[in-house]
Design a protein around this motif. Structure first.
Motif, PDB file in Angstrom:
ATOM      1  N   GLU A   1       0.817  -1.201   0.000  1.00 42.13           N
ATOM      2  CA  GLU A   1       0.000   0.000   0.000  1.00 42.13           C
ATOM      3  C   GLU A   1       0.857   1.260   0.000  1.00 42.13           C
ATOM      4  OE1 GLU A   1      -3.805   0.351   0.103  1.00 42.13           O
ATOM      5  OE2 GLU A   1      -2.994  -1.285  -1.098  1.00 42.13           O
ATOM      6  N   PHE A   2       2.040   1.185   0.612  1.00 40.57           N
ATOM      7  CA  PHE A   2       2.965   2.324   0.608  1.00 40.57           C
ATOM      8  C   PHE A   2       3.536   2.522  -0.798  1.00 40.57           C
ATOM      9  CE2 PHE A   2       7.385   3.874   1.000  1.00 40.57           C
ATOM     10  CZ  PHE A   2       7.154   5.108   1.595  1.00 40.57           C
ATOM     11  N   CYS A   3       3.993   1.419  -1.412  1.00 42.87           N
ATOM     12  CA  CYS A   3       4.576   1.465  -2.753  1.00 42.87           C
ATOM     13  C   CYS A   3       4.673   0.037  -3.279  1.00 42.87           C
ATOM     14  CB  CYS A   3       5.956   2.119  -2.714  1.00 42.87           C
ATOM     15  SG  CYS A   3       6.850   2.034  -4.282  1.00 42.87           S
ATOM     16  N   LYS A   4       3.976  -0.242  -4.375  1.00 46.22           N
ATOM     17  CA  LYS A   4       3.966  -1.600  -4.929  1.00 46.22           C
ATOM     18  C   LYS A   4       5.356  -2.040  -5.359  1.00 46.22           C
ATOM     19  CE  LYS A   4      -0.842  -1.216  -6.411  1.00 46.22           C
ATOM     20  NZ  LYS A   4      -1.808  -1.262  -7.531  1.00 46.22           N
ATOM     21  N   ARG A   5       6.150  -1.096  -5.848  1.00 46.17           N
ATOM     22  CA  ARG A   5       7.519  -1.441  -6.246  1.00 46.17           C
ATOM     23  C   ARG A   5       8.355  -1.823  -5.019  1.00 46.17           C
ATOM     24  NH1 ARG A   5      11.076  -1.260 -10.294  1.00 46.17           N
ATOM     25  NH2 ARG A   5      13.248  -0.793  -9.802  1.00 46.17           N
ATOM     26  N   GLN A   6       8.197  -1.065  -3.925  1.00 50.77           N
ATOM     27  CA  GLN A   6       8.932  -1.399  -2.698  1.00 50.77           C
ATOM     28  C   GLN A   6       8.592  -2.812  -2.244  1.00 50.77           C
ATOM     29  OE1 GLN A   6       7.692  -0.540   1.306  1.00 50.77           O
ATOM     30  NE2 GLN A   6       9.410   0.888   1.581  1.00 50.77           N
ATOM     31  N   TRP A   7       7.292  -3.134  -2.264  1.00 53.70           N
ATOM     32  CA  TRP A   7       6.872  -4.480  -1.858  1.00 53.70           C
ATOM     33  C   TRP A   7       7.546  -5.544  -2.713  1.00 53.70           C
ATOM     34  CZ3 TRP A   7       4.214  -7.999  -4.967  1.00 53.70           C
ATOM     35  CH2 TRP A   7       3.840  -9.187  -4.330  1.00 53.70           C
ATOM     36  N   ALA A   8       7.566  -5.337  -4.036  1.00 50.50           N
ATOM     37  CA  ALA A   8       8.155  -6.323  -4.937  1.00 50.50           C
ATOM     38  C   ALA A   8       9.656  -6.463  -4.709  1.00 50.50           C
ATOM     39  CB  ALA A   8       7.869  -5.943  -6.389  1.00 50.50           C
ATOM     40  N   LEU A   9      10.350  -5.347  -4.473  1.00 52.02           N
ATOM     41  CA  LEU A   9      11.790  -5.404  -4.225  1.00 52.02           C
ATOM     42  C   LEU A   9      12.095  -6.214  -2.969  1.00 52.02           C
ATOM     43  CD1 LEU A   9      12.839  -1.724  -5.071  1.00 52.02           C
ATOM     44  CD2 LEU A   9      13.429  -3.793  -6.362  1.00 52.02           C
ATOM     45  N   ILE A  10      11.240  -6.080  -1.955  1.00 56.89           N
ATOM     46  CA  ILE A  10      11.464  -6.799  -0.688  1.00 56.89           C
ATOM     47  C   ILE A  10      11.011  -8.251  -0.786  1.00 56.89           C
ATOM     48  CG2 ILE A  10      10.801  -6.933   1.746  1.00 56.89           C
ATOM     49  CD1 ILE A  10      10.500  -3.871   1.679  1.00 56.89           C
ATOM     50  N   HIS A  11       9.799  -8.470  -1.257  1.00 53.92           N
ATOM     51  CA  HIS A  11       9.183  -9.798  -1.157  1.00 53.92           C
ATOM     52  C   HIS A  11       9.413 -10.689  -2.378  1.00 53.92           C
ATOM     53  CE1 HIS A  11       6.936  -8.843   2.573  1.00 53.92           C
ATOM     54  NE2 HIS A  11       6.988  -7.616   2.090  1.00 53.92           N
ATOM     55  N   ILE A  12       9.720 -10.098  -3.510  1.00 51.86           N
ATOM     56  CA  ILE A  12      10.001 -10.900  -4.707  1.00 51.86           C
ATOM     57  C   ILE A  12      11.504 -10.956  -4.979  1.00 51.86           C
ATOM     58  CG2 ILE A  12       9.681 -11.105  -7.203  1.00 51.86           C
ATOM     59  CD1 ILE A  12       6.921  -9.873  -6.869  1.00 51.86           C
ATOM     60  N   GLU A  13      12.165  -9.782  -4.962  1.00 53.89           N
ATOM     61  CA  GLU A  13      13.591  -9.738  -5.264  1.00 53.89           C
ATOM     62  C   GLU A  13      14.465  -9.900  -4.029  1.00 53.89           C
ATOM     63  OE1 GLU A  13      14.774  -6.603  -7.849  1.00 53.89           O
ATOM     64  OE2 GLU A  13      12.931  -6.676  -9.035  1.00 53.89           O
ATOM     65  N   GLN A  14      13.835  -9.966  -2.839  1.00 53.14           N
ATOM     66  CA  GLN A  14      14.558 -10.226  -1.583  1.00 53.14           C
ATOM     67  C   GLN A  14      15.636  -9.176  -1.306  1.00 53.14           C
ATOM     68  OE1 GLN A  14      13.686 -13.060   0.501  1.00 53.14           O
ATOM     69  NE2 GLN A  14      11.972 -12.899  -0.933  1.00 53.14           N
ATOM     70  N   GLN A  15      15.305  -7.911  -1.516  1.00 51.16           N
ATOM     71  CA  GLN A  15      16.244  -6.830  -1.228  1.00 51.16           C
ATOM     72  C   GLN A  15      15.716  -6.021  -0.048  1.00 51.16           C
ATOM     73  OE1 GLN A  15      18.160  -4.830  -4.535  1.00 51.16           O
ATOM     74  NE2 GLN A  15      16.805  -5.914  -5.949  1.00 51.16           N
ATOM     75  N   TRP A  16      16.623  -5.563   0.790  1.00 53.58           N
ATOM     76  CA  TRP A  16      16.206  -4.823   1.987  1.00 53.58           C
ATOM     77  C   TRP A  16      17.329  -3.945   2.493  1.00 53.58           C
ATOM     78  CZ3 TRP A  16      11.987  -3.359   4.252  1.00 53.58           C
ATOM     79  CH2 TRP A  16      12.003  -2.917   5.582  1.00 53.58           C
ATOM     80  N   GLU A  17      17.013  -2.715   2.864  1.00 55.84           N
ATOM     81  CA  GLU A  17      17.938  -1.822   3.527  1.00 55.84           C
ATOM     82  C   GLU A  17      17.198  -1.179   4.690  1.00 55.84           C
ATOM     83  OE1 GLU A  17      19.768   1.134   1.157  1.00 55.84           O
ATOM     84  OE2 GLU A  17      21.083  -0.258   0.109  1.00 55.84           O
ATOM     85  N   GLU A  18      17.922  -0.942   5.769  1.00 58.70           N
ATOM     86  CA  GLU A  18      17.291  -0.331   6.930  1.00 58.70           C
ATOM     87  C   GLU A  18      17.554   1.168   6.952  1.00 58.70           C
ATOM     88  OE1 GLU A  18      16.817  -3.609  10.410  1.00 58.70           O
ATOM     89  OE2 GLU A  18      18.603  -2.373  10.471  1.00 58.70           O
ATOM     90  N   ASN A  19      16.554   1.906   7.425  1.00 57.58           N
ATOM     91  CA  ASN A  19      16.761   3.318   7.709  1.00 57.58           C
ATOM     92  C   ASN A  19      16.283   3.576   9.134  1.00 57.58           C
ATOM     93  OD1 ASN A  19      13.970   3.347   7.606  1.00 57.58           O
ATOM     94  ND2 ASN A  19      13.825   4.598   5.750  1.00 57.58           N
ATOM     95  N   VAL A  20      16.270   4.811   9.517  1.00 55.38           N
ATOM     96  CA  VAL A  20      15.898   5.149  10.896  1.00 55.38           C
ATOM     97  C   VAL A  20      14.499   4.656  11.227  1.00 55.38           C
ATOM     98  CG1 VAL A  20      15.441   7.044  12.505  1.00 55.38           C
ATOM     99  CG2 VAL A  20      17.419   7.150  10.985  1.00 55.38           C
ATOM    100  N   ARG A  21      13.582   4.773  10.284  1.00 57.78           N
ATOM    101  CA  ARG A  21      12.197   4.388  10.532  1.00 57.78           C
ATOM    102  C   ARG A  21      12.053   2.884  10.759  1.00 57.78           C
ATOM    103  NH1 ARG A  21       8.296   8.266   9.058  1.00 57.78           N
ATOM    104  NH2 ARG A  21       9.232  10.191   8.314  1.00 57.78           N
ATOM    105  N   THR A  22      12.772   2.079   9.970  1.00 59.01           N
ATOM    106  CA  THR A  22      12.651   0.635  10.146  1.00 59.01           C
ATOM    107  C   THR A  22      13.284   0.193  11.457  1.00 59.01           C
ATOM    108  OG1 THR A  22      14.677   0.236   8.866  1.00 59.01           O
ATOM    109  CG2 THR A  22      12.596   0.188   7.671  1.00 59.01           C
ATOM    110  N   VAL A  23      14.397   0.827  11.844  1.00 55.63           N
ATOM    111  CA  VAL A  23      15.044   0.499  13.120  1.00 55.63           C
ATOM    112  C   VAL A  23      14.141   0.870  14.288  1.00 55.63           C
ATOM    113  CG1 VAL A  23      16.981   1.036  14.645  1.00 55.63           C
ATOM    114  CG2 VAL A  23      17.391   0.673  12.212  1.00 55.63           C
ATOM    115  N   GLU A  24      13.531   2.063  14.222  1.00 58.94           N
ATOM    116  CA  GLU A  24      12.616   2.486  15.282  1.00 58.94           C
ATOM    117  C   GLU A  24      11.413   1.559  15.347  1.00 58.94           C
ATOM    118  OE1 GLU A  24      11.665   6.538  14.479  1.00 58.94           O
ATOM    119  OE2 GLU A  24      13.470   7.309  15.440  1.00 58.94           O
ATOM    120  N   GLY A  25      10.935   1.118  14.187  1.00 58.59           N
ATOM    121  CA  GLY A  25       9.802   0.202  14.158  1.00 58.59           C
ATOM    122  C   GLY A  25      10.117  -1.098  14.863  1.00 58.59           C
TER     123      GLY A  25
END
Length: 221
Positions: free
Chosen positions: A21-45
């Motif tokens: 819902e945030f970004c369909k491309r972001q979802w695909a990069l994470i869940h299909i292409e298995q790519q991930w980088e952390e930023n401040v928001r993900t660490v705080e989460g």
């Protein structure tokens, strides 16, 4: 597209609905292409979820049984995941729980790092959790809560049929992309600045004109 014949090994991650819902491309990069980088928001989460995500921890508070990090799934949606917290409130018309003589009404509680959003991103994730609980426990889950860490406040959410319909539509689309291994093209916006994958996605580069577009634009000027 029906998801009822999908093996559990092919279930999508429930939390992915937020990425989608945030970004369909972001979802695909994470869940299909298995790519991930952390930023401040993900660490705080992650920090916000540390207390909630203590597997199988149960607490009894008067007429309430609190279970943290409860694994859930839905064959209808083809998803699996974990509820941060599920509060089981004593209710004679509720469901029975192993090891307890009482009956309870399940109420999912999802923890968030920030404050209430204008969009329904958080709400749809909570509704998905409620739908999983309904299917697993064969009951009705009329409401849930979003707890926002920044403002230390809960927001009650009614689990309506309209929201359930939206969740079904979203996961149908997600399964379609996942099965095709399709990564959508980038659609840039102000939200790109908060994305943990902006250095992988390269939205500015991907939005540049192609040679054909450049020639066509200049010929028409």
């Amino acid at each position: 597209m029906s998801t009822k014949g999908i093996d559990e090994e092919q279930f999508l991650l429930l939390s992915g609905i937020q990425h989608f819902e945030f970004c369909k491309r972001q979802w695909a990069l994470i869940h299909i292409e298995q790519q991930w980088e952390e930023n401040v928001r993900t660490v705080e989460g992650k920090h916000v979820h540390e207390r909630a995500d203590q597997p199988f921890l149960k607490e009894k508070r008067k007429n309430k049984l609190v279970i943290r990090a409860l694994p859930i799934k839905s064959r209808e949606l083809g998803v699996s995941g974990v509820c941060d917290v599920v509060e089981f409130i004593e209710n004679e018309n509720g469901v029975s729980i192993q090891g307890s003589k009482e009956h309870y009404q399940p109420v999912p509680v999802e923890y968030k790092r920030g404050k209430v959003k204008k969009s329904d991103i958080d709400i749809l994730q909570l509704v998905t959790q409620a739908m999983c609980l309904e299917e697993m426990l064969v009951c009705n889950v009329p409401k849930g809560y979003l707890y926002y860490h920044e403002i230390k406040r809960r927001k009650e959410v009614e689990i309506s049929e309209g929201l359930k319909g939206r969740v079904k539509d979203v996961f149908q689309e997600m399964h379609k992309y996942y099965e095709a291994r399709y990564t959508p093209k980038v659609k840039t916006g102000p939200f790109c600045k908060n994305c943990s994958l902006q250095h992988i996605c390269l939205p500015k580069l991907m939005n540049k004109e192609s040679v054909n577009q450049y020639i066509e634009r200049n010929m028409n000027e």
